[in-house]
Design a protein around this motif. Structure first.
Motif, PDB file in Angstrom:
ATOM      1  N   TYR A 323      -7.726   1.852  11.037  1.00 53.16           N
ATOM      2  CA  TYR A 323      -7.385   1.159   9.794  1.00 53.16           C
ATOM      3  C   TYR A 323      -7.543   2.235   8.709  1.00 53.16           C
ATOM      4  O   TYR A 323      -8.669   2.635   8.389  1.00 53.16           O
ATOM      5  CB  TYR A 323      -8.374   0.032   9.471  1.00 53.16           C
ATOM      6  N   ARG A 324      -6.422   2.709   8.138  1.00 54.39           N
ATOM      7  CA  ARG A 324      -6.481   3.905   7.312  1.00 54.39           C
ATOM      8  C   ARG A 324      -7.204   3.694   5.986  1.00 54.39           C
ATOM      9  O   ARG A 324      -7.682   4.630   5.370  1.00 54.39           O
ATOM     10  CB  ARG A 324      -5.075   4.440   7.088  1.00 54.39           C
ATOM     11  N   ASN A 325      -7.224   2.455   5.553  1.00 53.93           N
ATOM     12  CA  ASN A 325      -7.963   2.181   4.324  1.00 53.93           C
ATOM     13  C   ASN A 325      -8.333   0.702   4.293  1.00 53.93           C
ATOM     14  O   ASN A 325      -7.886  -0.081   5.148  1.00 53.93           O
ATOM     15  CB  ASN A 325      -7.148   2.598   3.095  1.00 53.93           C
ATOM     16  N   ILE A 326      -9.096   0.341   3.323  1.00 49.39           N
ATOM     17  CA  ILE A 326      -9.620  -1.022   3.287  1.00 49.39           C
ATOM     18  C   ILE A 326      -8.503  -2.044   3.065  1.00 49.39           C
ATOM     19  O   ILE A 326      -8.568  -3.171   3.548  1.00 49.39           O
ATOM     20  CB  ILE A 326     -10.756  -1.146   2.239  1.00 49.39           C
ATOM     21  N   THR A 327      -7.439  -1.605   2.383  1.00 49.73           N
ATOM     22  CA  THR A 327      -6.311  -2.520   2.172  1.00 49.73           C
ATOM     23  C   THR A 327      -5.729  -2.948   3.519  1.00 49.73           C
ATOM     24  O   THR A 327      -5.379  -4.110   3.723  1.00 49.73           O
ATOM     25  CB  THR A 327      -5.213  -1.826   1.328  1.00 49.73           C
ATOM     26  N   GLU A 328      -5.645  -2.000   4.423  1.00 47.82           N
ATOM     27  CA  GLU A 328      -5.129  -2.334   5.751  1.00 47.82           C
ATOM     28  C   GLU A 328      -6.012  -3.366   6.436  1.00 47.82           C
ATOM     29  O   GLU A 328      -5.525  -4.307   7.061  1.00 47.82           O
ATOM     30  CB  GLU A 328      -5.060  -1.072   6.619  1.00 47.82           C
ATOM     31  N   VAL A 329      -7.314  -3.158   6.332  1.00 46.35           N
ATOM     32  CA  VAL A 329      -8.225  -4.120   6.979  1.00 46.35           C
ATOM     33  C   VAL A 329      -8.051  -5.491   6.331  1.00 46.35           C
ATOM     34  O   VAL A 329      -7.948  -6.513   7.017  1.00 46.35           O
ATOM     35  CB  VAL A 329      -9.701  -3.684   6.849  1.00 46.35           C
TER      36      VAL A 329
HETATM   37  C1  LIG Z   1      -3.409   2.316   2.751  1.00 46.39           C
HETATM   38  O1  LIG Z   1      -2.759   2.937   3.819  1.00 46.39           O
HETATM   39  C2  LIG Z   1      -1.396   2.634   3.951  1.00 46.39           C
HETATM   40  C3  LIG Z   1      -0.890   3.295   5.222  1.00 46.39           C
HETATM   41  O2  LIG Z   1      -1.209   4.650   5.198  1.00 46.39           O
HETATM   42  C4  LIG Z   1      -0.649   3.073   2.719  1.00 46.39           C
HETATM   43  O3  LIG Z   1       0.697   2.697   2.828  1.00 46.39           O
HETATM   44  C5  LIG Z   1      -1.256   2.406   1.495  1.00 46.39           C
HETATM   45  O4  LIG Z   1      -0.639   2.898   0.331  1.00 46.39           O
HETATM   46  C6  LIG Z   1      -2.754   2.671   1.449  1.00 46.39           C
HETATM   47  N1  LIG Z   1      -3.310   1.875   0.378  1.00 46.39           N
HETATM   48  C7  LIG Z   1      -4.257   2.327  -0.422  1.00 46.39           C
HETATM   49  C8  LIG Z   1      -4.724   1.382  -1.473  1.00 46.39           C
HETATM   50  O5  LIG Z   1      -4.702   3.454  -0.315  1.00 46.39           O
END
Ligand SMILES: *[C@@H]1O[C@H](CO)[C@@H](O)[C@H](O)[C@H]1NC(C)=O
Ligand SMILES: *[C@@H]1O[C@H](CO)[C@@H](O)[C@H](O)[C@H]1NC(C)=O
Ligand SMILES: *[C@@H]1O[C@H](CO)[C@@H](O)[C@H](O)[C@H]1NC(C)=O
Ligand SMILES: *[C@@H]1O[C@H](CO)[C@@H](O)[C@H](O)[C@H]1NC(C)=O
Ligand SMILES: *[C@@H]1O[C@H](CO)[C@@H](O)[C@H](O)[C@H]1NC(C)=O
Length: 948
Positions: A323-329
């Motif tokens: 999960y690359r960032n918390i938004t993904e989770v």
């Molecule tokens: C979270 O990761 C996704 C996929 O890499 C990306 O599209 C999105 O902009 C990122 N969101 C934030 C808030 O960093």
């Protein structure tokens, strides 16, 4: 589509018999390989064979070794004690007798002792006379030795020092043939190579782990398995260490534990097992019982009963690495809530950490983690975080990435001296996710305080209110000595380069993917305590959570476990593949871990490594809905490519619906599952069982490992391969079965063909059992507030009598030790028939009531399968006439709804045949009622659409 039963002409029955006929000849003739360092079927040739004073047989077609160790050279020289319950002797090596590896010094004199430790168990040890060799410390595992109730009460007896054996052990019910013999032939006891052949008069061996066993019953054609913790995707040997097997055969039920934490290899031969052990002592515990289940309970009592899991942990859980960032989770959480998925817990893998360092949070990609966890809680959901043992020691990196420029947990550990040390007392370094790392010594008590301080800091100061811990990489894994890094090596000493390395190991170097073997721990040298690393980390993590929230049940998942870890930690079945065979193998390992004392276990649903396909993920979710631990987990990337999302909401609407149906069915029966866990925790009962375990006298069940049971009553028959619309299954004929969805009585038992369209997983309920259930919801927090019901699967006895029994354990679902604190309710259910009146009576008894549920729960609906619906029944509930009865004459199903029977109280329901006059009219009335209700219930499968 409705499941349909067909009898199948079972061509494969013959195959089964053929497979079963790899017969045991007799205990006493195990063919012991004289060249274990060669791969199976590698022939040393006559000359080398004879140089080693072994017998050359030439290449064999049955996989047996070409060069056999046929000598014995240790003699029982003096007997110190010899009673029915205790035997002790000195064993002496003959001058000209040496082990196969000159680098390993042979011991001249050994202490050999046998002790009756209980009516069902004995202990056999062979050790050095002085008792200075390494042994598994008592703090790690302490098996009680209460002794037999009286000298004649043992279910076994033994004979020591016969012509061919050091010891023959008999199960008294089978007095003619020793079930197990410690053979003199092949016995070697040297510093770093101990070999013993165990003759077995017993056919079906299940156990040893953790490996990827492709069948539940072991292949005994000289198959070798190594037992030594290893960071590996499920293969020959992975993280958990269970040198334990169960052997059953025609009424004989025996199990054997080798209590030893050194590297072990076992070789399974038609006549017995060859053990090769790289250190420590031989310390066998042998158990015998009258059935597989009582044997499992005997073993569980010996190693310690498993933890009671919190109720919520029986809910479905979601996890992925990447999960690359918390938004993904947050998106994953939101979309799975939005589809109304039953979903109780979310995990954070190493992604949430700053540079994968424990107790840190990635400030750029994971801002607001604390509020995300609070949001989960406000939705009745829980959060786990991963913690790895290795602590980053790269101060340059700390300066660059940490706001404080200092990684305090590392420095605090240094100050407290908690890290594993080299021989010169410097701290040993390796490499894990964050780069250069050191390794806490969890066998040291000071480490507990240090670990607890930082878990507590994370919980309070960083405000991540975790509900449980997930401890990984604790084999311990280190990347310094990976196969592609041959330039890195541990010092050239006998611990890193022992005279014998089992060929069944992965890799060439003994220390591959871990830390150097001479390093120092409080419990001993890494060489000896390597396989206890995860166990000790589990113990300290358990204690940490005990101290952090003393009122609650601790829950810790550990990848590496040892014998007895189930008292402290839970286990998921390690890293698997998104491949069809893994579905089948997961059942086998799940069954094995029930025998190892880890009833709460399950594999990563939809597979960890690689992309799951839609069909696979659907079938896997249906199967995983019946793993005691039900979690979908996915790797970040495989072969350099990011893997696709595989959480239920990531699939199309039809797939989502099928997955939800399976999980709602699970949630409906959680009261039954939870009750099984109560018996596992208090009696050592198994939760998930094989058919052979539950029906030991049914010879057709012996090798079935594609189906399994929840307790005694619920049989699950999943689809394990692609493009299948039906499966062959075995339904033991002994009691008979009902379809769990329709309530229909199964007409044909034995080997049958079951319809299995994509949306359907077959589940059958065994006659004679009563299962408690509860209307499901999307979390256990809300399902626990819903009405209760009973599914009564009546067994019809001759003379129209009915019989069924069951029970329910209920408490607040999360307090620590409610059983010992007496804060629980226990109900027992019984359906029976009064001989004189012919009335059927269903009673709800309350052997114990020490808990008041805040939701005023009631039993609202009771369904009885196998009821004689051709008669007109008058029903009284607690002596009052009850009118809410429906029957389905075709399915012999009777339903009582609109009941209001408070949980915690006893109740009685009587079914009496009404006089003939009123019968016809009322049957017609209820039949109409039934038809109407069909339209209403629709195809909601989990609602037990008995009347469809
Ligand atoms: C979270 O990761 C996704 C996929 O890499 C990306 O599209 C999105 O902009 C990122 N969101 C934030 C808030 O960093
Ligand atoms: C043990 O058995 C062997 C072989 O049968 C025999 O030579 C030896 O004397 C026995 N030892 C004792 C102490 O009786
Ligand atoms: C270790 O030392 C021994 C004895 O000097 C030598 O025979 C052996 O080849 C060495 N092994 C390695 C891996 O360097
Ligand atoms: C299996 O058979 C044995 C011996 O006939 C009997 O004692 C035992 O109760 C049976 N077990 C079951 C589970 O039926
Ligand atoms: C019991 O059955 C009634 C009528 O079919 C239904 O409305 C109610 O929801 C059921 N209760 C439970 C707890 O399932």
């Amino acid at each position: 589509m409705k499941p349909r039963l067909n009898v199948v002409l079972v061509a494969s029955a013959g195959l089964l018999l053929a497979a079963a006929s790899i017969c045991v000849q007799r205990a006493g003739a195990v063919k012991t390989n004289c060249f274990p360092e060669l791969k199976q079927n590698e022939d040393p040739g006559r000359e080398r064979c004879e140089q080693r004073k072994c017998e050359y047989e030439g290449q064999q077609s049955d996989n047996s070794p070409s060069c056999l160790w046929t000598r014995s050279g240790y003699i029982v020289s003096s007997v110190a004690e010899n009673t029915n319950t205790q035997y002790s002797a000195v064993v002496t090596r003959q001058q000209d007798y040496n082990g196969p590896f000159p680098g390993s010094r042979d011991l001249d004199e050994l202490r050999f002792s046998v002790k009756a430790i209980s009516d069902n168990g004995l202990r056999i040890t062979i050790s050095d006379l002085g008792g200075v060799r390494y042994q598994v410390p008592k703090e790690a595992l302490n098996i009680p030795e209460p002794g037999p109730t009286n000298p004649d009460a043992t279910v076994y007896r033994w004979e020591a020092n016969t012509s061919s054996s050091l010891l023959d052990v008999y199960q008294k019910t089978h007095p003619d043939q020793a079930i197990m013999s410690l053979l003199k032939t092949g016995f070697v006891f040297s510093d770093q190579f101990i070999q013993l052949s165990l003759g077995l008069d017993c056919q079906n061996i299940v156990g040893f782990g953790e490996h990827n066993h492709e069948r539940l019953v072991h292949d005994r054609r000289y198959k070798r398995w190594s037992i030594f913790t290893r960071d590996a995707v499920r293969g020959i040997s992975t993280a958990p260490i269970h040198p334990y097997f169960v052997c059953t055969d025609a009424g004989k039920h025996m199990s054997v534990l080798l209590k030893n934490s050194n590297a072990i290899e076992v070789e399974l031969t038609p006549d017995g097992i060859v053990y090769r052990v790289l250190g420590g002592i031989l310390d066998f515990y042998v158990f015998m019982a009258s059935s597989p289940e009582s044997l499992a309970q005997t073993y569980s009592a010996a190693i310690g009963h498993p933890l009671m899991p919190p109720y919520w942990s029986l809910g479905f859980q979601l996890c992925r690495w990447g999960y690359r960032n918390i938004t993904e989770v947050q998106n994953v959480i939101a979309r799975n809530r939005a589809i109304g998925l039953p979903y109780d817990a979310q995990y954070g893998d190493i992604d949430y950490m700053q540079n994968t360092m424990d107790f840190t949070i990635d400030a750029t990609n994971y801002p607001g983690l604390s509020s995300m966890v609070d949001d989960l809680h406000s939705h009745g959901q829980k959060y786990f975080v991963i913690l790895d043992p290795a602590i980053s020691s790269d101060e340059e990196m700390h300066k660059q990435v940490l706001p404080s420029q200092r990684y305090e947990p590392y420095h605090d550990g240094l100050a407290r001296g908690v890290y594993v040390k080299n021989l010169d007392d410097t701290v040993h370094e390796g490499e894990v996710w964050p780069g250069r790392t050191v390794f806490p010594d969890y066998t040291l008590s000071a480490t507990q305080a240090w670990w607890e301080r930082w878990v507590s800091d994370f919980y309070y100061n960083q405000s991540i209110r975790v509900d449980g811990l997930w401890i990984d990489m604790n084999e311990p894994a280190s990347f310094t000595y990976e196969p592609h890094k041959p330039q890195n090596f541990c010092p050239n000493n006998t611990w890193n380069y022992p005279p014998y390395i089992p060929t069944s190991f992965i890799g060439d170097r003994f220390y591959e993917k871990t830390i150097c073997m001479e390093t120092k721990h409080n419990w001993g040298r890494h060489y000896d305590v390597h396989s206890l690393y995860g166990h000790s980390m589990g113990m300290q993590s358990y204690q940490t959570l005990r101290n952090l929230f003393p009122e609650k049940r601790p829950i810790v998942f550990s990848r590496s476990t040892f014998v007895g870890s189930g008292r402290y930690a839970q286990h998921w079945l390690g890293d698997n593949h998104s491949r069809w065979p893994d579905l089948h193998w997961s059942i086998i390992t799940m069954l094995e871990f029930n025998l190892f004392g880890f009833p709460y276990n399950g594999a990563d649903i939809c597979g960890f490594v690689y992309d799951a396909t839609r069909e696979m993920c659907i079938r896997w979710t249906q199967l995983g809905a019946f793993y005691p631990f039900s979690r979908n987990h996915n790797i970040k990337e495989a072969d350099g490519v990011r893997t696709r999302d595989q959480d239920p909401a990531s699939w199309d609407a039809e797939a989502q619906k099928i997955m939800k149906d399976a999980l709602f069915f699970r949630y409906k029966y959680l009261p039954y599952l939870y009750t099984l866990f109560h018996y596992a925790h208090t009696n050592g009962a198994t939760v998930v069982r094989s058919l052979a375990h539950e029906f030991p006298n049914d010879t057709a069940a012996v090798r079935i490992d594609e189906q399994f049971l929840w307790g005694s009553a619920m049989l699950i028959s999943p689809v394990l391969s692609p493009a299948k619309l039906s499966i062959q299954a075995y339904l033991p004929p002994e009691d008979g079965w009902y379809d769990a969805y329709t309530g229909e009585e199964v007409q044909e038992t034995g080997f049958v063909m079951l319809d299995a369209p994509l949306e359907h997983i077959n589940v059958h309920i065994r006659k004679g059992f009563i299962l408690p259930w509860q209307t499901p919801s999307t979390t256990t927090v809300s399902s626990r507030q819903n009405g209760l019901g009973l599914l009564v699967a009546a067994k019809q006895l001759p003379s129209s009598n009915l019989k069924a029994t069951g029970s329910l354990f209920w408490d607040d679902g999360e307090s620590f030790e409610t059983y010992t604190a007496k804060k629980f309710i226990l109900h027992e259910f019984e359906l029976s028939t009064d001989e004189t009146s012919g009335n059927h009576v269903l009673v709800i008894r309350t052997p114990f009531n020490g808990y008041k549920d805040p939701n005023s729960l009631k039993f609202e609906n009771i369904t009885i399968l196998g009821f004689d619906t051709s008669k007109d029944w008058s029903v009284s509930v607690n002596s009052e006439q009850h009118s809410g009865i429906r029957v389905n004459p075709n399915r012999k199903t009777l339903i009582l709804d609109s009941l209001s029977l408070p949980l915690g109280q006893s109740h009685s329901i009587t079914f009496a045949v009404r006089s003939a006059g009123t019968a016809v009219a009322s049957v017609i009335a209820v039949a109409i009622c039934a038809l109407l209700s069909t339209a209403v219930t629709g195809n909601n499968r989990w609602s037990l659409a008995i009347l469809n």
